[in-house]
Design an enzyme around this catalytic site. Structure first.
Site, PDB file in Angstrom:
ATOM      1  N   GLN A 106       0.850  -1.199   0.000  1.00  0.00           N
ATOM      2  CA  GLN A 106       0.000   0.000   0.000  1.00  0.00           C
ATOM      3  C   GLN A 106       0.882   1.244   0.000  1.00  0.00           C
ATOM      4  O   GLN A 106       0.389   2.357  -0.088  1.00  0.00           O
ATOM      5  CB  GLN A 106      -0.885   0.016   1.255  1.00  0.00           C
ATOM      6  CG  GLN A 106      -1.835  -1.147   1.353  1.00  0.00           C
ATOM      7  CD  GLN A 106      -2.439  -1.261   2.750  1.00  0.00           C
ATOM      8  OE1 GLN A 106      -3.468  -0.686   3.041  1.00  0.00           O
ATOM      9  NE2 GLN A 106      -1.775  -1.995   3.616  1.00  0.00           N
ATOM     10  N   ASN A 107       2.191   1.030   0.148  1.00  0.00           N
ATOM     11  CA  ASN A 107       3.102   2.176   0.275  1.00  0.00           C
ATOM     12  C   ASN A 107       3.429   2.777  -1.086  1.00  0.00           C
ATOM     13  O   ASN A 107       3.630   2.049  -2.056  1.00  0.00           O
ATOM     14  CB  ASN A 107       4.395   1.755   0.979  1.00  0.00           C
ATOM     15  CG  ASN A 107       4.126   1.216   2.367  1.00  0.00           C
ATOM     16  OD1 ASN A 107       3.051   1.441   2.919  1.00  0.00           O
ATOM     17  ND2 ASN A 107       5.078   0.503   2.929  1.00  0.00           N
ATOM     18  N   ASP A 132       6.053   4.876  -1.234  1.00  0.00           N
ATOM     19  CA  ASP A 132       7.373   5.481  -0.988  1.00  0.00           C
ATOM     20  C   ASP A 132       8.513   4.937  -1.856  1.00  0.00           C
ATOM     21  O   ASP A 132       9.620   5.489  -1.857  1.00  0.00           O
ATOM     22  CB  ASP A 132       7.748   5.373   0.500  1.00  0.00           C
ATOM     23  CG  ASP A 132       7.752   3.940   1.029  1.00  0.00           C
ATOM     24  OD1 ASP A 132       8.072   3.011   0.260  1.00  0.00           O
ATOM     25  OD2 ASP A 132       7.443   3.747   2.225  1.00  0.00           O
ATOM     26  N   HIS A 153      -1.496   1.426  -4.320  1.00  0.00           N
ATOM     27  CA  HIS A 153      -1.788   2.861  -4.164  1.00  0.00           C
ATOM     28  C   HIS A 153      -0.869   3.731  -5.024  1.00  0.00           C
ATOM     29  O   HIS A 153      -0.783   4.935  -4.811  1.00  0.00           O
ATOM     30  CB  HIS A 153      -1.700   3.270  -2.685  1.00  0.00           C
ATOM     31  CG  HIS A 153      -2.816   2.685  -1.853  1.00  0.00           C
ATOM     32  ND1 HIS A 153      -2.822   2.673  -0.475  1.00  0.00           N
ATOM     33  CD2 HIS A 153      -3.979   2.089  -2.222  1.00  0.00           C
ATOM     34  CE1 HIS A 153      -3.931   2.091  -0.043  1.00  0.00           C
ATOM     35  NE2 HIS A 153      -4.644   1.727  -1.078  1.00  0.00           N
ATOM     36  N   CYS A 162       3.262  16.278 -20.215  1.00  0.00           N
ATOM     37  CA  CYS A 162       3.289  14.978 -20.887  1.00  0.00           C
ATOM     38  C   CYS A 162       4.039  15.096 -22.217  1.00  0.00           C
ATOM     39  O   CYS A 162       3.755  16.000 -23.013  1.00  0.00           O
ATOM     40  CB  CYS A 162       1.864  14.498 -21.125  1.00  0.00           C
ATOM     41  SG  CYS A 162       1.788  12.950 -22.032  1.00  0.00           S
ATOM     42  N   CYS A 170       1.273  14.208 -25.222  1.00  0.00           N
ATOM     43  CA  CYS A 170       0.145  15.068 -25.611  1.00  0.00           C
ATOM     44  C   CYS A 170       0.241  16.472 -25.013  1.00  0.00           C
ATOM     45  O   CYS A 170      -0.628  17.317 -25.276  1.00  0.00           O
ATOM     46  CB  CYS A 170      -1.175  14.410 -25.212  1.00  0.00           C
ATOM     47  SG  CYS A 170      -1.488  14.450 -23.446  1.00  0.00           S
ATOM     48  N   THR A 192       0.574  -2.954   8.654  1.00  0.00           N
ATOM     49  CA  THR A 192      -0.611  -2.200   8.203  1.00  0.00           C
ATOM     50  C   THR A 192      -1.700  -2.273   9.263  1.00  0.00           C
ATOM     51  O   THR A 192      -1.873  -3.302   9.920  1.00  0.00           O
ATOM     52  CB  THR A 192      -1.146  -2.707   6.837  1.00  0.00           C
ATOM     53  OG1 THR A 192      -2.383  -2.044   6.552  1.00  0.00           O
ATOM     54  CG2 THR A 192      -1.349  -4.199   6.783  1.00  0.00           C
ATOM     55  N   SER A 193      -2.413  -1.160   9.409  1.00  0.00           N
ATOM     56  CA  SER A 193      -3.498  -1.141  10.395  1.00  0.00           C
ATOM     57  C   SER A 193      -4.694  -1.935   9.888  1.00  0.00           C
ATOM     58  O   SER A 193      -5.657  -2.136  10.618  1.00  0.00           O
ATOM     59  CB  SER A 193      -3.910   0.300  10.698  1.00  0.00           C
ATOM     60  OG  SER A 193      -4.303   0.945   9.513  1.00  0.00           O
ATOM     61  N   ASN A 249       3.329  -6.995  13.472  1.00  0.00           N
ATOM     62  CA  ASN A 249       2.932  -5.632  13.841  1.00  0.00           C
ATOM     63  C   ASN A 249       3.155  -5.468  15.350  1.00  0.00           C
ATOM     64  O   ASN A 249       2.813  -6.369  16.109  1.00  0.00           O
ATOM     65  CB  ASN A 249       1.431  -5.430  13.509  1.00  0.00           C
ATOM     66  CG  ASN A 249       1.033  -3.973  13.422  1.00  0.00           C
ATOM     67  OD1 ASN A 249       1.381  -3.174  14.295  1.00  0.00           O
ATOM     68  ND2 ASN A 249       0.307  -3.614  12.383  1.00  0.00           N
TER      69      ASN A 249
HETATM   70  P1  OAD Z   1      -1.243   2.952   9.008  1.00  0.00           P
HETATM   71  O1  OAD Z   1      -0.508   4.181   9.426  1.00  0.00           O
HETATM   72  O2  OAD Z   1      -2.733   2.950   9.085  1.00  0.00           O
HETATM   73  O3  OAD Z   1      -0.752   1.729   9.899  1.00  0.00           O
HETATM   74  C1  OAD Z   1       0.607   1.467  10.137  1.00  0.00           C
HETATM   75  C2  OAD Z   1       0.702   0.187  10.931  1.00  0.00           C
HETATM   76  O4  OAD Z   1       2.080  -0.131  11.061  1.00  0.00           O
HETATM   77  C3  OAD Z   1       0.136   0.271  12.360  1.00  0.00           C
HETATM   78  O5  OAD Z   1      -0.728  -0.834  12.589  1.00  0.00           O
HETATM   79  C4  OAD Z   1       1.376   0.199  13.252  1.00  0.00           C
HETATM   80  O6  OAD Z   1       1.124  -0.489  14.464  1.00  0.00           O
HETATM   81  C5  OAD Z   1       2.316  -0.616  12.368  1.00  0.00           C
HETATM   82  N1  OAD Z   1       3.757  -0.401  12.637  1.00  0.00           N
HETATM   83  C6  OAD Z   1       4.384   0.703  13.125  1.00  0.00           C
HETATM   84  N2  OAD Z   1       5.709   0.501  13.196  1.00  0.00           N
HETATM   85  C7  OAD Z   1       5.931  -0.766  12.726  1.00  0.00           C
HETATM   86  C8  OAD Z   1       7.111  -1.557  12.530  1.00  0.00           C
HETATM   87  N3  OAD Z   1       8.329  -1.097  12.833  1.00  0.00           N
HETATM   88  N4  OAD Z   1       6.957  -2.801  12.035  1.00  0.00           N
HETATM   89  C9  OAD Z   1       5.728  -3.290  11.722  1.00  0.00           C
HETATM   90  N5  OAD Z   1       4.596  -2.577  11.877  1.00  0.00           N
HETATM   91  C10 OAD Z   1       4.694  -1.340  12.371  1.00  0.00           C
HETATM   92  O7  OAD Z   1      -0.731   2.593   7.551  1.00  0.00           O
HETATM   93  P2  OAD Z   1      -1.386   1.674   6.438  1.00  0.00           P
HETATM   94  O8  OAD Z   1      -2.100   0.511   7.023  1.00  0.00           O
HETATM   95  O9  OAD Z   1      -0.333   1.419   5.413  1.00  0.00           O
HETATM   96  O10 OAD Z   1      -3.701   5.118   1.557  1.00  0.00           O
HETATM   97  O11 OAD Z   1      -2.448   2.660   5.793  1.00  0.00           O
HETATM   98  C11 OAD Z   1      -3.189   2.197   4.705  1.00  0.00           C
HETATM   99  C12 OAD Z   1      -3.505   3.317   3.776  1.00  0.00           C
HETATM  100  O12 OAD Z   1      -4.118   4.382   4.515  1.00  0.00           O
HETATM  101  C13 OAD Z   1      -2.302   3.997   3.152  1.00  0.00           C
HETATM  102  O13 OAD Z   1      -1.778   3.294   2.042  1.00  0.00           O
HETATM  103  C14 OAD Z   1      -2.897   5.316   2.732  1.00  0.00           C
HETATM  104  C15 OAD Z   1      -3.778   5.649   3.921  1.00  0.00           C
HETATM  105  O14 OAD Z   1      -4.986   6.248   3.604  1.00  0.00           O
HETATM  106  C16 OAD Z   1      -3.610   6.027   0.572  1.00  0.00           C
HETATM  107  O15 OAD Z   1      -2.848   6.980   0.617  1.00  0.00           O
HETATM  108  C17 OAD Z   1      -4.508   5.749  -0.584  1.00  0.00           C
END
Ligand code: OAD
Length: 248
Positions: free
Chosen positions: A102-103, A105, A120, A149, A152, A190-191, A215
């Site tokens: 989902q990253n 970066d 994403h 672009c 175009c 991921t959360s 996590n």
């Molecule tokens: P979140 O910020 O919601 O969640 C990050 C998760 O990483 C949390 O559950 C933390 O506990 C965990 N975490 C923190 N440090 C960690 C580590 N060192 N090792 C393992 N886990 C760790 O991020 P995402 O779930 O990626 O979408 O968020 C999903 C999407 O929400 C993103 O891609 C973005 C956002 O809206 C878009 O931009 C479209």
């Protein structure tokens, strides 16, 4: 680290492995996560979900680029951590390996992952708002290039999924097909709150895959997992990799 005999066996036998990563996998590289830690990102007084929105692309594209170029500049100073590096190695370790992230970066690619499914998008690509042609940008070139672009002459925008937008065509379908057919699925950093990406672990488990979460915090998925490894990805993945090497 407490890894069950069952996971050790699954890891050494697995042929088709799928991994879903989120912001937490880059946390140890110094990239802030979206949720948790109490740091709601604000750019020039605008909350994150306002400046990173489809509406802002329509109304103030240059401001959007200023914000994304700023973020690209921050990311250029971050380096992949051991979790990215091991996931890149795993691409060649299993019969089939799929990394879904989902990253935006670009750190998985910088660590050597050849084929991540970036559901994403990527901060290092731009896309024409007229003809949709995408252009790969050098991660270190700030501000972004080119500006228009080359096909175009249309305006370019960051090739990322913004608030209020759909996922890129085909990305989720490809990822869910891999999730349906894998025997081991890792959900890392991921959360598990943002759909449809958060559906992938559910799809994998419902088709019989062994589901493992990495996590430091509990998520809505934790109780649903076959194994939950509580800790940092950059510490747990090296431990799992050692186990894997021991069974090579
Ligand atoms: P979140 O910020 O919601 O969640 C990050 C998760 O990483 C949390 O559950 C933390 O506990 C965990 N975490 C923190 N440090 C960690 C580590 N060192 N090792 C393992 N886990 C760790 O991020 P995402 O779930 O990626 O979408 O968020 C999903 C999407 O929400 C993103 O891609 C973005 C956002 O809206 C878009 O931009 C479209």
């Amino acid at each position: 680290m407490n890894i069950s005999e069952k996971l050790i066996a699954k890891l050494s036998e697995a042929k088709k492995v799928c991994v879903l990563t989120g912001a937490g996998v880059s946390a140890e590289s110094g990239v802030p996560t979206f949720r948790g830690g109490g740091s709601a990102a604000v750019w020039k007084g605008m909350p994150f979900d306002e400046i990173s929105s489809a509406k802002m692309v329509r109304e103030n594209l240059s401001e959007v680029w200023e914000w994304f170029d700023y973020r690209r500049g921050v990311l250029a100073k971050c380096a992949p951590n051991p979790a990215h590096v091991i996931l890149a190695e795993w691409e060649t370790r299993f019969v089939e390996f799929t990394l879904v992230t989902q990253n935006i970066d670009g750190l998985h690619r910088r660590a050597g992952s050849k084929n991540p499914i970036e559901v994403h998008g990527s901060i290092n690509r731009s896309r024409c708002v007229e003809c949709s042609r995408t252009v790969l940008m050098d991660a270190g070139t700030i501000p972004h290039e080119p500006d228009k672009c080359m096909d175009c002459g249309g305006n370019l925008r960051p090739d990322v999924v913004l608030f209020g937008e759909m996922l890129p065509a085909g990305a989720f379908e490809k990822a869910s097909e891999k999730a349906e057919n894998c025997d081991l699925f890792f959900v890392i950093g991921t959360s598990a709150l943002v759909y449809p990406a958060a559906m992938l672990p559910e799809i994998a488990k419902s088709r019989g895959a062994f589901l493992v979460e990495i996590n430091p915090e509990e998520t809505p998925l934790t109780r649903f997992c076959d194994e939950s490894l509580s800790g940092k990805a950059g510490e747990i993945l090296p431990g799992l990799n050692e186990i894997l090497k021991g069974h090579a």
